[in-house]
Design a protein around this motif. Structure first.
Motif, PDB file in Angstrom:
ATOM      1  N   ASP A 162      44.703  39.128  38.190  1.00 28.99           N
ATOM      2  CA  ASP A 162      43.733  39.535  37.174  1.00 28.99           C
ATOM      3  C   ASP A 162      43.531  41.053  37.236  1.00 28.99           C
ATOM      4  N   ARG A 163      43.727  41.738  36.118  1.00 30.61           N
ATOM      5  CA  ARG A 163      43.591  43.202  36.135  1.00 30.61           C
ATOM      6  C   ARG A 163      42.154  43.629  36.357  1.00 30.61           C
ATOM      7  N   ASN A 164      41.230  42.688  36.153  1.00 30.30           N
ATOM      8  CA  ASN A 164      39.816  42.992  36.427  1.00 30.30           C
ATOM      9  C   ASN A 164      39.373  42.492  37.796  1.00 30.30           C
ATOM     10  N   PHE A 165      40.332  42.096  38.639  1.00 29.39           N
ATOM     11  CA  PHE A 165      39.976  41.459  39.913  1.00 29.39           C
ATOM     12  C   PHE A 165      38.887  42.242  40.661  1.00 29.39           C
ATOM     13  N   ASN A 166      39.158  43.516  40.936  1.00 24.48           N
ATOM     14  CA  ASN A 166      38.212  44.299  41.734  1.00 24.48           C
ATOM     15  C   ASN A 166      36.853  44.413  41.042  1.00 24.48           C
ATOM     16  N   SER A 167      36.894  44.657  39.745  1.00 27.66           N
ATOM     17  CA  SER A 167      35.644  44.790  39.000  1.00 27.66           C
ATOM     18  C   SER A 167      34.829  43.503  39.037  1.00 27.66           C
ATOM     19  N   LEU A 168      35.526  42.368  38.844  1.00 27.59           N
ATOM     20  CA  LEU A 168      34.808  41.086  38.835  1.00 27.59           C
ATOM     21  C   LEU A 168      34.146  40.840  40.191  1.00 27.59           C
ATOM     22  N   VAL A 169      34.864  41.149  41.270  1.00 24.79           N
ATOM     23  CA  VAL A 169      34.293  40.955  42.612  1.00 24.79           C
ATOM     24  C   VAL A 169      33.117  41.908  42.816  1.00 24.79           C
ATOM     25  N   GLU A 170      33.282  43.164  42.352  1.00 26.72           N
ATOM     26  CA  GLU A 170      32.186  44.139  42.501  1.00 26.72           C
ATOM     27  C   GLU A 170      30.943  43.687  41.723  1.00 26.72           C
ATOM     28  N   PHE A 204      41.727  35.314  50.261  1.00 29.56           N
ATOM     29  CA  PHE A 204      41.510  33.895  49.958  1.00 29.56           C
ATOM     30  C   PHE A 204      42.083  33.533  48.587  1.00 29.56           C
ATOM     31  N   VAL A 205      41.822  34.384  47.593  1.00 25.03           N
ATOM     32  CA  VAL A 205      42.299  34.077  46.226  1.00 25.03           C
ATOM     33  C   VAL A 205      43.836  34.109  46.192  1.00 25.03           C
ATOM     34  N   GLU A 206      44.432  35.027  46.952  1.00 17.55           N
ATOM     35  CA  GLU A 206      45.906  35.070  47.019  1.00 17.55           C
ATOM     36  C   GLU A 206      46.456  33.792  47.645  1.00 17.55           C
ATOM     37  N   GLN A 207      45.791  33.304  48.675  1.00 17.56           N
ATOM     38  CA  GLN A 207      46.224  32.040  49.306  1.00 17.56           C
ATOM     39  C   GLN A 207      46.106  30.874  48.332  1.00 17.56           C
ATOM     40  N   GLN A 208      45.009  30.848  47.561  1.00 18.73           N
ATOM     41  CA  GLN A 208      44.733  29.691  46.696  1.00 18.73           C
ATOM     42  C   GLN A 208      45.489  29.770  45.369  1.00 18.73           C
ATOM     43  N   LEU A 233      32.914  32.374  37.584  1.00 19.20           N
ATOM     44  CA  LEU A 233      34.111  33.069  37.095  1.00 19.20           C
ATOM     45  C   LEU A 233      35.368  32.404  37.634  1.00 19.20           C
ATOM     46  N   LEU A 234      36.369  32.277  36.761  1.00 25.25           N
ATOM     47  CA  LEU A 234      37.689  31.815  37.195  1.00 25.25           C
ATOM     48  C   LEU A 234      38.529  33.070  37.437  1.00 25.25           C
ATOM     49  N   ILE A 235      39.146  33.169  38.622  1.00 28.53           N
ATOM     50  CA  ILE A 235      39.808  34.424  38.972  1.00 28.53           C
ATOM     51  C   ILE A 235      41.175  34.158  39.592  1.00 28.53           C
ATOM     52  N   GLU A 236      42.147  35.020  39.273  1.00 33.12           N
ATOM     53  CA  GLU A 236      43.492  34.923  39.850  1.00 33.12           C
ATOM     54  C   GLU A 236      43.839  36.274  40.467  1.00 33.12           C
ATOM     55  N   PRO A 237      44.728  36.282  41.479  1.00 31.99           N
ATOM     56  CA  PRO A 237      45.021  37.542  42.168  1.00 31.99           C
ATOM     57  C   PRO A 237      45.560  38.608  41.220  1.00 31.99           C
TER      58      PRO A 237
END
Ligand SMILES: Nc1ncnc2c1ncn2[C@@H]1O[C@H](COP(=O)(O)OP(=O)(O)O)[C@@H](O)[C@H]1O
Ligand SMILES: [Mg+2]
Length: 300
Positions: free
Chosen positions: A162-170, A135-139, A156-160
């Motif tokens: 983001d080097r912390n992407f996985n951590s932020l989602v976790e 979803f984030v990749e699409q948006q 949280l504001l997040i972009e695909p």
């Protein structure tokens, strides 16, 4: 409370832990409260140091009240839900409960908006990292919101990339154990997050909250600046979509959030903003609310 007092009503206060059901009726340990009204001074509401006093607590049937307001802040916890089950034992023909306990149970403040698909931004709810990533990749950019948050907490504001992407989602999903809302990032958020107050499904006032400095969130609690605003045609369209459902669900006093013409949140637990609207627009929304409650209480 201040408006009710000014209109000649008695005001009593209690807390969730002081509610009981006895003989299939809701009871509460109540304290009668006397308030000193706030004063507007140089654009600020000012309160005297001793702004209220309370009587000794007395055990009363809530059937003796004309109206009961439940205004507990989120998160909606198990004790919160139990309090709504107790308030179910108030006869709604006799005493108006605002908001209706069944409505408070039904409406998650983030997810309630999803039923109005024509007025919300692209939004998903998931705890699955791959669904969220897609979803984030699409948006291109998205906002993650905990379902039980308030006042900007955990947003949280997040972009695909983001080097912390996985951590932020976790962290936000507690490693896949809790769903979160993920919503397309609306660039219009920099111009403000509009709070519109609805009374019995109709808009009665609005205020804009504009992010300042280095913060992307507009909430007043994180430093958002409030500014006067108008209820636009698009806002009316949103209220027309949402209003009848709110009335049906007994959600009489509600604050919706609108960013760039899109509905993003429906606040039903303890919506704020009327002080700011009154200050900026010279209105008295508290009195409007209590006057409406009076008309409801006088109906046979
Ligand atoms: N889709 C979005 N795009 C950009 N900013 C957003 C979006 N949704 C929320 N925000 C920002 O985050 C803040 C809080 O979001 P909101 O959904 O109202 O949750 P809450 O107020 O309960 O914390 C808003 O005031 C706004 O500044
Ligand atoms: Mg909000």
């Amino acid at each position: 409370m201040e408006a009710a007092q000014a209109l000649g009503h008695e005001v009593w206060i209690t807390q969730a832990q002081n509610l009981s059901v006895v003989n299939s009726q809701a009871w509460a340990l109540l304290e009668k409260v006397q308030l000193k009204p706030v004063q507007l001074s140089q654009g600020h509401w000012v309160v005297s140091p001793q702004w209220y006093s309370v009587s000794d607590a007395v055990l009363c049937s809530l059937a003796d009240m004309d109206a009961v307001f439940m205004r507990t802040d989120p998160p909606v916890t198990i004790p919160y839900l139990y309090a709504t089950y107790i308030l179910d034992y108030i006869n709604p023909e006799q005493t108006l409960v605002i908001n209706a306990p069944r409505g408070l149970r039904m409406a998650n403040e983030k997810m309630y908006a999803l039923q109005f698909q024509e007025v919300i931004p692209e939004t998903i709810v998931s705890q699955d990292k791959s669904v969220i990533r897609k979803f984030v990749e699409q948006q291109g950019a998205a906002v993650i919101k905990p379902l039980g948050g308030k006042a900007g907490e955990g947003i949280l504001l997040i972009e695909p990339s983001d080097r912390n992407f996985n951590s932020l989602v976790e962290i936000s999903t507690q490693r896949g154990r809790e769903p979160v809302m993920v919503q397309a990032y609306l660039p219009a958020a920099k111009d403000g997050d509009k709070r519109i107050i609805l009374l019995n499904g109709k808009p009665i006032g609005a205020v804009n909250r504009i992010p300042t400095g280095k913060e992307f969130r507009g909430n007043m609690a994180v430093g958002g600046r409030v500014a006067a605003t108008e209820i636009t045609l698009q806002d009316h369209k949103i209220c027309t979509a949402v209003g009848p459902k709110l009335q049906q669900d007994g959600l009489y006093f509600v604050g919706i959030d609108v960013i760039g013409g899109y509905l993003t949140e429906v606040n039903v637990t303890s919506p704020t903003g009327i002080r700011e609207i009154d200050r900026l627009n010279g209105t008295c929304l508290g009195k409007e609310v209590i006057t409406w409650v009076e008309t409801m209480s006088h109906e046979p």
